[in-house]
Design an enzyme around this catalytic site. Structure first.
Site, PDB file in Angstrom:
ATOM      1  CG  ASP A  34       8.939  16.513  -5.313  1.00 39.59           C
ATOM      2  OD1 ASP A  34       7.975  15.930  -5.852  1.00 39.59           O
ATOM      3  OD2 ASP A  34      10.040  15.963  -5.107  1.00 39.59           O
ATOM      4  CG  ASP A  36       4.400  23.923  -8.350  1.00 36.88           C
ATOM      5  OD1 ASP A  36       4.792  24.949  -7.753  1.00 36.88           O
ATOM      6  OD2 ASP A  36       4.537  23.739  -9.577  1.00 36.88           O
ATOM      7  CE  LYS A 119       6.795 -15.041  -1.181  1.00 36.45           C
ATOM      8  NZ  LYS A 119       7.632 -14.217  -0.285  1.00 36.45           N
ATOM      9  NE  ARG A 140       0.473 -14.504   7.584  1.00 29.19           N
ATOM     10  CZ  ARG A 140       0.936 -15.454   8.391  1.00 29.19           C
ATOM     11  NH1 ARG A 140       1.730 -15.145   9.385  1.00 29.19           N
ATOM     12  NH2 ARG A 140       0.618 -16.720   8.198  1.00 29.19           N
ATOM     13  CE  LYS A 325       9.773 -17.485  -0.316  1.00 32.86           C
ATOM     14  NZ  LYS A 325      10.319 -17.332   1.047  1.00 32.86           N
TER      15      LYS A 325
END
Length: 684
Positions: A34, A36, A119, A140, A325
């Site tokens: 991180d 560098d 999902k 959306r 689901k």
């Protein structure tokens, strides 16, 4: 270092930084520390500060965020961003596969497969790339249009500001990548569990987010992109559309997305049977707790994009995809109390106050009990050990009692006889389980709930007007009904606690912006009993203004499709009330849309009895607008071409539907010819 040397160094730094970004965020295989990486960014920033004319929109330095955006513009999506139908059991998943098989077999298709993808529980967005450069990002929204949040999405490290060059030998056709062939990418923006916990740890308890999805949604609504940059959002890409990819399957498009620099998720797999899909579901249900982010299931999609077009979509969801689901998670806790809330229509709802318990990443302390019958059915007592259930974004609910753990001091829950807000005796309509407070305009709780509903996202969507502000405005006597909102003066707001110049102006801007909301949203916002979003849309289609709805008899209302006697009676009664007449007068004076933009029902019936299909990209209409024009003129729009199709309107990049229409001999017109048909009816 002269300018030409600096320019060469800047180009090299950008390539190196972008490559390290890709390795870290997309492949999870960092090649430098991180420290560098930050050093490379600092060097780039210093050179760009020295030569500001060399800064480009796709520079890694532009991810840190810029100026504050006062309001998000609204943009229309190229095609609707539909939601997915979903299921929780394998039987219904099998039914879905059978429906797909039957539909494809009727089209002569025998061989096909599916993709299964995780999902992700986040916020859907759309990205537009022009000549490889990110030019627009949007939420959306309602599916047809959303907020333009490009500056915020540029801070998401897994969203390339410029697409990576195609690999050698790629099928990608750069010759077709120009202004008329924009590329659209869609994906889900989310937050890791660790980053979610970190953000909540830095916030007051009363301001903490309920779950990572809510935190993501709240972050994307930030008007300062520098704040968004601090929250380390991620996007998984799942959709790619553009001329160069027209012949690729969905699975191949996912591979292309990865090649172009996008993160495409932990796993996706080609499946040919229910057994294949079940194996994928079982594997990732077992692994979900070990993931760095929340998933709530998997998405199953027909792999062949041409076959997707054959199956089409309903008004809400595609027929070629389904979300599976995972079962809701449950927890045990104590029912400490039951309070009764009064809604906008006077409905009395019991709410469980629970001993706080963590479930699916959220701390649950309240849950709806729906009605008194539910309390009796579950045999609930204050002090009971109860089972609560939460699935995805659904409000947690009490689903059972651990009867053997009931303490001796447990108390029965007494039903109410009077309104907890105004003390009016409650009414219990025949054939209903709900009790109501009949004091519609005198009950403080109903007044507050109506105002909150009026300002809510699916109604007038007034930014900054939440429950606390409504309560404050009511308490100060500035408003009594929704119409009063449009006559509030800034000086009155500035006199209130917690209102400064900026917050007062933001609220007034939100109120002003709501004047442009559609007619159907205004109908929904009025809060008429039994009139939800669907019924509001039906009323807006059938009647052209509030005046015509007001003057319609109960019998005329009943003649409207999907509106029965109960709804018709409620609508007719609503508009006879003096308080409603007063409200409508205020809304009219304020300049709100009390009538539809659509043509009246006696518009020329150009498409009477016709079934119309649109295919390809339309330049002068959205799909919804074009479909509405057909509907107003007596026609019906469907998503699939068959022998019953009367007309196909072919836009740019028309695909399989056009070919099928030609094969079946269905009449085909261009978008220009469609416009001519619309213009001819009025003699234009």
């Amino acid at each position: 270092m002269n300018k030409s040397e600096a320019e060469a160094k800047i180009r090299a730094l950008r390539r190196e930084i972008n490559e390290h970004n890709y390795n870290y965020y997309n492949l999870a295989k960092p090649k430098i520390s991180d420290y560098d990486f930050d050093a490379l960014l600092r060097t780039l920033a210093e050179l760009e500060a020295k030569y500001p004319d060399l800064v480009t929109p796709d520079s890694p330095s532009q991810r840190v965020g810029g100026e504050v955006t006062k309001n998000f513009p609204i943009v229309r999506h190229k095609t609707r961003m539909l939601s997915l139908s979903n299921t929780y059991n394998l039987g219904e998943l099998g039914d879905f596969l059978a429906r797909v098989a039957k539909s494809l077999e009727s089209e002569g298709v025998q061989a096909y497969d599916f993709t299964a993808e995780l999902k992700y529980d986040g916020v859907a967005v759309s990205l537009i790339y022009r000549d490889g450069l990110l030019v627009q990002g949007a939420t959306r929204g309602d599916g047809s249009q959303g907020d333009e949040i490009t500056a915020n999405l540029k801070t998401v490290r897994t969203i390339p500001l410029r697409l990576r060059a195609p690999a050698s030998g790629s099928a990608f056709d750069t010759e077709k990548w120009n202004g008329s062939g924009d590329i659209e990418v869609r994906g889900e923006v989310f937050m890791t569990k660790a980053d979610f916990e970190k953000i909540n740890a830095e916030r007051d308890e009363s301001e903490q987010f309920a779950n990572p999805r809510n935190a993501t949604a709240g972050t994307l609504k930030q008007q300062d992109s520098r704040e968004v940059a601090k929250r380390r959002l991620t996007m998984v890409a799942y959709y790619l559309d553009g001329r160069p990819f027209a012949d690729l399957s969905h699975g191949e498009r996912l591979e292309k997305l990865a090649e172009l620099g996008f993160y495409t998720g932990e796993a996706h797999r080609t499946c040919r049977s229910l057994q294949d899909i079940q194996a994928f579901l079982d594997e990732w249900e077992n692994k979900r707790d070990a993931l760095a982010y929340e998933i709530d299931g998997a998405v199953i999609k027909l792999n062949n994009v041409r076959y997707q077009e054959l199956l089409g979509a309903t008004s809400k969801s595609p027929r070629w995809a389904i979300a599976y689901k995972y079962a809701a998670r449950r927890a045990e806790t104590v029912l400490e109390n039951v309070v009764f809330q009064v809604g906008r229509t006077g409905a009395i709802t019991p709410v469980a106050e629970l001993q706080p318990v963590k479930l699916s990443g959220s701390v649950i302390s309240r849950s709806t009990l729906h009605n008194l019958d539910e309390i009796r059915r579950l045999d609930l007592h204050i002090g009971d050990r109860v089972i609560i259930e939460k699935s995805g974004d659904v409000i947690p609910k009490v689903v059972g009692v651990v009867a053997e753990k009931r303490p001796p001091e447990a108390r029965t829950i007494e039903p109410l006889s009077t309104c907890p807000s105004c003390g009016t005796p409650l009414e219990h309509p025949e054939n209903e389980v709900i009790y109501y407070c009949p004091n519609e305009f005198g009950c403080p709780a109903q007044r507050k709930a109506r105002l909150v509903h009026f300002a809510s996202r699916h109604a007038m969507d007034i930014e900054g007007l939440g429950e606390a502000v409504v309560e404050q405005l009511l308490g100060a006597g500035l408003i009594g009904d929704p119409g009063d909102l449009y006559f509030i003066e800034k000086t009155a707001l500035l006199a209130l606690e917690r209102f400064a110049e900026k917050s007062a102006q933001n609220l007034l801007n939100g109120i002003e912006a709501s004047k442009s909301r559609s007619f159907e949203r205004l109908i929904f916002a009025l809060g008429i009993r039994y009139v939800g979003r669907r019924t509001a849309s039906i009323l807006a289609d059938r009647f052209t203004s509030l005046d015509t709805i007001k003057s319609a008899s109960q019998a005329e209302l009943c003649e409207t499709e999907e509106i029965g006697e109960t709804i018709a009676k409620s609508v007719a009664l609503f508009f006879t009330k003096p308080q409603v007449q007063e409200l409508l007068g205020k809304l009219e004076r304020a300049g709100l849309r009390l009538a539809s933009d659509k043509k009246s029902p006696d518009a020329p019936q150009t498409f009477a009895g016709m079934t119309v299909v649109f295919t390809g990209s339309l330049e002068n209409f959205t799909r919804d607008d074009a479909a509405a024009k057909v509907g107003e003129r007596g026609g019906k729009v469907t998503s699939t071409v068959s022998k019953k199709t009367s007309l196909v309107v072919a836009g740019k990049e028309a695909g399989g539907k056009l070919a099928k229409a030609e094969k079946l001999g269905v009449k085909i017109v261009t978008e220009a010819e469609f416009q001519t048909m619309l213009a001819a009816e009025s003699g234009d």
